[in-house]
Scaffold this motif. Structure first.
Motif, mmCIF file in Angstrom:
data_model
loop_
_atom_site.group_PDB
_atom_site.id
_atom_site.type_symbol
_atom_site.label_atom_id
_atom_site.label_comp_id
_atom_site.label_asym_id
_atom_site.label_seq_id
_atom_site.Cartn_x
_atom_site.Cartn_y
_atom_site.Cartn_z
ATOM 1 N N UNK A 295 14.121 11.722 13.115
ATOM 2 C CA UNK A 295 14.112 12.250 11.750
ATOM 3 C C UNK A 295 12.698 12.540 11.264
ATOM 4 N N UNK A 296 11.713 11.787 11.777
ATOM 5 C CA UNK A 296 10.332 11.962 11.334
ATOM 6 C C UNK A 296 9.551 12.983 12.118
ATOM 7 N N UNK A 297 10.180 13.665 13.069
ATOM 8 C CA UNK A 297 9.463 14.672 13.854
ATOM 9 C C UNK A 297 8.963 15.797 12.960
ATOM 10 N N UNK A 298 7.703 16.158 13.116
ATOM 11 C CA UNK A 298 7.142 17.277 12.368
ATOM 12 C C UNK A 298 7.611 18.601 12.969
ATOM 13 N N UNK A 299 7.738 19.600 12.126
ATOM 14 C CA UNK A 299 8.067 20.934 12.609
ATOM 15 C C UNK A 299 6.952 21.412 13.539
ATOM 16 N N UNK A 300 7.345 21.894 14.713
ATOM 17 C CA UNK A 300 6.360 22.374 15.673
ATOM 18 C C UNK A 300 5.728 21.300 16.532
ATOM 19 N N UNK A 301 6.221 20.052 16.440
ATOM 20 C CA UNK A 301 5.638 18.978 17.251
ATOM 21 C C UNK A 301 5.819 19.263 18.736
ATOM 22 N N UNK B 167 27.818 -4.849 -4.721
ATOM 23 C CA UNK B 167 27.335 -3.466 -4.841
ATOM 24 C C UNK B 167 27.036 -2.920 -3.446
ATOM 25 N N UNK B 168 27.250 -1.642 -3.284
ATOM 26 C CA UNK B 168 27.004 -0.993 -2.000
ATOM 27 C C UNK B 168 25.926 0.067 -2.163
ATOM 28 N N UNK B 169 24.952 0.047 -1.278
ATOM 29 C CA UNK B 169 23.888 1.052 -1.250
ATOM 30 C C UNK B 169 23.908 1.714 0.117
ATOM 31 N N UNK B 170 23.832 3.043 0.119
ATOM 32 C CA UNK B 170 23.993 3.787 1.353
ATOM 33 C C UNK B 170 22.640 4.323 1.814
ATOM 34 N N UNK B 171 22.325 4.052 3.079
ATOM 35 C CA UNK B 171 21.066 4.515 3.645
ATOM 36 C C UNK B 171 21.191 5.957 4.104
ATOM 37 N N UNK B 172 20.021 6.528 4.437
ATOM 38 C CA UNK B 172 19.996 7.880 4.984
ATOM 39 C C UNK B 172 20.889 7.964 6.210
ATOM 40 N N UNK B 173 21.770 8.953 6.236
ATOM 41 C CA UNK B 173 22.635 9.157 7.391
ATOM 42 C C UNK B 173 22.034 10.163 8.351
ATOM 43 N N UNK B 174 22.728 10.387 9.441
ATOM 44 C CA UNK B 174 22.274 11.380 10.406
ATOM 45 C C UNK B 174 23.449 12.296 10.757
ATOM 46 N N UNK B 175 23.156 13.553 11.075
ATOM 47 C CA UNK B 175 24.224 14.544 11.241
ATOM 48 C C UNK B 175 24.899 14.449 12.606
ATOM 49 N N UNK B 176 26.114 14.971 12.652
ATOM 50 C CA UNK B 176 26.820 15.109 13.926
ATOM 51 C C UNK B 176 26.220 16.278 14.716
ATOM 52 N N UNK C 191 23.565 10.318 18.769
ATOM 53 C CA UNK C 191 22.457 10.678 19.649
ATOM 54 C C UNK C 191 21.398 11.418 18.841
ATOM 55 N N UNK C 192 20.162 11.344 19.317
ATOM 56 C CA UNK C 192 19.076 12.027 18.621
ATOM 57 C C UNK C 192 19.254 13.542 18.641
ATOM 58 N N UNK C 193 20.097 14.047 19.539
ATOM 59 C CA UNK C 193 20.351 15.487 19.582
ATOM 60 C C UNK C 193 20.833 16.008 18.233
ATOM 61 N N UNK C 194 21.654 15.229 17.533
ATOM 62 C CA UNK C 194 22.152 15.677 16.237
ATOM 63 C C UNK C 194 21.030 15.919 15.249
ATOM 64 N N UNK C 195 20.076 14.976 15.198
ATOM 65 C CA UNK C 195 18.956 15.105 14.270
ATOM 66 C C UNK C 195 18.016 16.226 14.707
ATOM 67 N N UNK C 196 17.674 16.244 15.997
ATOM 68 C CA UNK C 196 16.738 17.257 16.496
ATOM 69 C C UNK C 196 17.337 18.646 16.348
ATOM 70 N N UNK C 197 18.628 18.782 16.639
ATOM 71 C CA UNK C 197 19.289 20.079 16.498
ATOM 72 C C UNK C 197 19.318 20.566 15.066
ATOM 73 N N UNK C 198 19.404 19.637 14.108
ATOM 74 C CA UNK C 198 19.409 20.040 12.699
ATOM 75 C C UNK C 198 18.041 20.545 12.251
ATOM 76 N N UNK C 199 16.989 20.143 12.980
ATOM 77 C CA UNK C 199 15.636 20.595 12.656
ATOM 78 C C UNK C 199 15.265 21.886 13.377
ATOM 79 N N UNK C 200 15.878 22.128 14.542
ATOM 80 C CA UNK C 200 15.541 23.296 15.375
ATOM 81 C C UNK C 200 16.837 24.020 15.720
ATOM 82 N N UNK C 201 17.247 24.934 14.874
ATOM 83 C CA UNK C 201 18.564 25.549 15.018
ATOM 84 C C UNK C 201 18.712 26.368 16.294
#
Length: 506
Positions: free
Chosen positions: A152-158, A412-421, A455-465
């Protein structure tokens, strides 16, 4: 053992000398950077300590498309209850057992240290002319296991490549083309205490009630196996035991279970005040309850063990994040009756296990929940729930159920950042090449799968279509548990497949 397998395992054993529990990968990140620079490769890192090592193409492949080999540095640090291993400083001992490599009472970190080792061995082989390959980028991310925050923290163009080979799958012969998205929820239940006299009515003792010997396992990969959840079984036992001994005769002081969000909890423990005169009656009931559970879970969890033991002092040892913390329970107080009822209610009410199967892919778990961790603090009980789904609207649905149960219990319920399919693309050119490369290497087609794990593919794919991705790896059993092990012959097969695939890009 094939020489290349031996080289990969030697690198893996070096990696296992360096502490790398999730969120503590700093030393490994520095070691990888030094490894890359010492071999003349360009190396860079980013703000979250992801590492990129650029490996030039071998002769004749300079104009081939760049390929990213990706894995994560961190591991789930789990150990058996009798292990004295300290993940913050002790090297992980690798034990060879025939065709399998395992840890010594600990998880071994093949998930995903073996990806790092394969990528590094490939870079070295290309450098000395053992294999041919296009321009490569070894992308090693941090903190995959606790929320994919490195990806999730990967910079664009890394990284520059637009073909990504993720080496974080656990069944050789399978190509993964899609995965679930995820969401963690933290439920906080306020604790009310009331004074308690352990000397009244003939004398109460402080007892530890534990459930151990469960199989546990990865909450994405093995959730369909319907393995026992230690937290829910202990809550169920406590409700029944209170009915047997009398509500006033059993008073809770402490509840703890589970260790990480993506492992099915394989143990739980509670500390309780109980009249010593009731001990034999309670032990007999617990023995019968254990027999019931062994019958219910005969296939999935045959080693379930329940134990009631008086605590001579008020010192307990709680495992969290791979570390053992010493605590002293306060004297002369117990949970209020209302706190007990709300706590056991929320633990039994929260969903756990498979929630829905896919309508389109037979046998695929679409949506699930893992009741993962419970910790007692001074003024509250903290509960972690981990939801997964390959359909994002259904992920919202089950997360809503977690929140509703929490509210009904006064929490009480607090929801953390999710990640995409990661949605599958069965027409991908990369998939076609992978199928051909595998068939040429082994004379048979690989299996094509979508997995319920994140898998990290979901996050990476959402950053690099525009990126094409696929995931594969050697065979790993029981990841995220002390029984984790890797099938050594499968490493050689992954190597031959990779060699074929990379050669095909000329």
């Amino acid at each position: 053992m094939h020489p290349k397998t031996r080289q990969i395992l030697e690198i893996f054993e070096e990696i296992n000398k360096i502490p790398r529990c999730s969120k503590h990968e700093e030393k490994l990140s520095l070691w990888l950077q030094e490894w890359g620079r010492s071999r003349g490769f360009e190396v860079k890192t980013d703000a979250v300590k992801n590492v990129l090592i650029k490996v030039p193409a071998t002769p004749g492949y300079e104009n081939s498309p760049g390929i990213v080999l990706q894995g994560h540095m961190d591991m789930v640090c789990e150990k058996s209850k009798d292990s004295k291993h300290d993940f913050s400083r002790d090297p992980i001992r690798c034990v060879y057992d025939g065709d399998w490599l395992k840890g010594d009472g600990t998880s071994i970190g093949a998930d995903n240290g073996i990806a790092l080792a394969i990528g590094m061995a490939l870079a070295e082989a290309g450098k000395i002319g053992e294999i041919e390959h296009p321009p490569l980028e070894l992308l090693f991310t941090v903190d995959e296991e606790t929320g994919l925050t490195g990806a999730s923290g990967l910079d664009e163009g890394f990284f520059e490549g637009r073909i990504l080979l993720n080496l974080d799958s656990e069944d050789e012969g399978e190509l993964i083309v899609g995965c679930a998205g995820g969401q963690n929820s933290r439920v906080t239940l306020p604790v009310e205490w009331e004074p308690f006299d352990y000397g009244k009515e003939g004398g109460f003792g402080l007892f530890r009630l534990s459930i151990e010997g469960l199989e546990g396992g990865h909450s994405g990969v093995e959730i369909h196996r319907q393995r026992a959840n230690g937290i829910q079984l202990l809550a169920r036992l406590l409700v029944s035991l209170k009915e047997k001994t009398g509500q006033k005769n059993l008073r809770l002081v402490f509840f703890s279970g589970g260790n990480v969000h993506n492992a099915i909890p394989n143990y739980a423990e509670a500390f309780l005040a109980l009249p010593r005169s009731k001990k034999e009656e309670a032990e007999a009931f617990i023995s019968g309850f254990q027999q019931t559970l062994m019958e219910e879970y005969a296939e999935s969890d045959p080693e379930i063990t329940l134990e009631l033991k008086e605590v001579e002092n008020r010192v307990i040892f709680e495992t969290a994040g791979g570390k053992v913390k010493r605590k002293e329970l306060p004297a002369a107080r117990v949970f209020s009756a209302g706190t007990e009822e709300r706590l056991l209610g929320v633990l039994l009410g929260l969903p756990h296990g498979v929630y829905r199967l896919s309508d389109t892919i037979p046998g695929l778990v679409e949506t699930s929940n893992n009741l993962a961790i419970v910790r007692t603090r001074e003024d509250e009980v903290k509960i972690l729930s981990s939801q997964r789904s390959s359909v994002m609207s259904r992920l919202d649905e089950i997360t809503g159920k977690v929140e509703t149960v929490a509210k009904l219990a006064g929490a009480r319920a607090e929801h953390e950042y999710g990640y995409p399919a990661w949605e599958p693309d069965l027409r991908s050119g990369l998939l076609t090449k992978c199928r051909q490369a595998y068939a040429e290497a082994f004379g048979k087609e690989p299996k094509i799968r979508v997995v319920h794990a994140g898998l990290e593919c979901g996050v990476i794919g959402s950053k690099c279509e525009c990126i094409e991705m696929i995931s594969f790896g050697p065979t790993i059993k029981d990841p995220h548990t002390p029984a984790e092990r890797i099938f050594i012959p499968s490493i050689e097969k992954v190597w031959f497949f990779l060699e074929n695939l990379l050669k095909s890009y000329r």
